[in-house]
Motif scaffolding. Structure first.
Motif, short mmCIF file in Angstrom:
data_model
loop_
_atom_site.label_atom_id
_atom_site.label_comp_id
_atom_site.label_asym_id
_atom_site.label_seq_id
_atom_site.Cartn_x
_atom_site.Cartn_y
_atom_site.Cartn_z
N ALA A 1 0.83 -1.21 0.00
CA ALA A 1 0.00 0.00 0.00
C ALA A 1 0.87 1.25 0.00
N THR A 2 1.94 1.25 0.79
CA THR A 2 2.85 2.39 0.82
C THR A 2 3.47 2.63 -0.54
N ALA B 1 -1.08 6.79 -6.22
CA ALA B 1 -2.38 6.14 -6.21
C ALA B 1 -3.13 6.41 -4.92
N THR B 2 -4.44 6.32 -4.98
CA THR B 2 -5.29 6.34 -3.80
C THR B 2 -5.46 4.89 -3.36
N VAL B 3 -5.20 4.62 -2.10
CA VAL B 3 -5.26 3.25 -1.58
C VAL B 3 -6.28 3.19 -0.45
N THR B 4 -7.20 2.22 -0.54
CA THR B 4 -8.24 2.04 0.45
C THR B 4 -8.24 0.57 0.90
N PRO B 5 -8.23 0.30 2.21
CA PRO B 5 -8.28 -1.09 2.67
C PRO B 5 -9.57 -1.77 2.21
N VAL B 6 -9.49 -3.08 2.00
CA VAL B 6 -10.67 -3.90 1.70
C VAL B 6 -10.77 -4.97 2.79
N TYR C 1 -6.12 -4.44 -0.42
CA TYR C 1 -6.51 -3.05 -0.56
C TYR C 1 -6.95 -2.79 -2.00
N LEU C 2 -7.65 -1.69 -2.16
CA LEU C 2 -8.08 -1.20 -3.48
C LEU C 2 -7.18 -0.04 -3.86
N VAL C 3 -6.67 -0.07 -5.09
CA VAL C 3 -5.85 1.00 -5.64
C VAL C 3 -6.65 1.68 -6.74
N THR D 1 -3.81 -9.71 -8.17
CA THR D 1 -4.22 -8.37 -8.60
C THR D 1 -5.29 -8.48 -9.67
N MET D 2 -6.43 -7.85 -9.40
CA MET D 2 -7.50 -7.72 -10.40
C MET D 2 -7.51 -6.27 -10.85
#
Length: 135
Positions: A55-56, A63-68, A81-83, A109-110
């Motif tokens: 994520a870092t 990129a914007t990174v959001t936990p899933v 996480y979502l990128v 990775t999707m």
């Protein structure tokens, strides 16, 4: 894992990629695709450390990174996480999960056009839900 209907193998010039598949047609200018990379696990590292480092790295690339939500992949704990980022002019959504099996860490990775994220999530859930370990 079960390959989605209408998808085919993709060749990616990266020695760490164990699997690469993609949709046969583009959606909003992007081939929705799924790949798996692997690397030896570092002694004493847990899956949270890999996820945090990934994520870092993505944030450092803008990129914007959001936990899933955590999940199971082949019965093993996985974190991700979502990128969200723009690449070559396309707005992308990428969901990455990290899972460790034995002494190997796997990163799934999707990737899809941001507008296709819901469809990509459904496909990813189908792929990850069919995952079994052969080793």
């Amino acid at each position: 894992m079960t390959k989605p209907s209408g998808w085919s193998k993709s060749s990616v010039p990266n020695a760490q990629i164990s699997l690469a598949i993609k949709a046969d047609a583009q959606a909003d200018g992007v081939f929705t695709n799924f790949n798996v990379t692997s690397a030896p696990a570092a002694s004493g590292q847990d899956i949270s450390a890999y996820t945090s480092a990934g994520a870092t790295q993505m944030r450092q690339q803008g990129a914007t990174v959001t936990p899933v939500a955590d999940r199971k992949i082949g019965g093993e704990d996985a974190k991700g996480y979502l990128v969200e980022r723009t690449y070559s002019g396309a707005k992308l959504a990428q969901t990455q999960y990290f899972v460790q099996k034995g002494s190997t860490v796997y990163i799934t990775t999707m990737t899809s056009a941001a507008s296709q994220k819901a469809n990509a999530d459904s496909t990813m859930n189908s792929i990850l839900g069919s995952w079994t370990w052969t080793k």
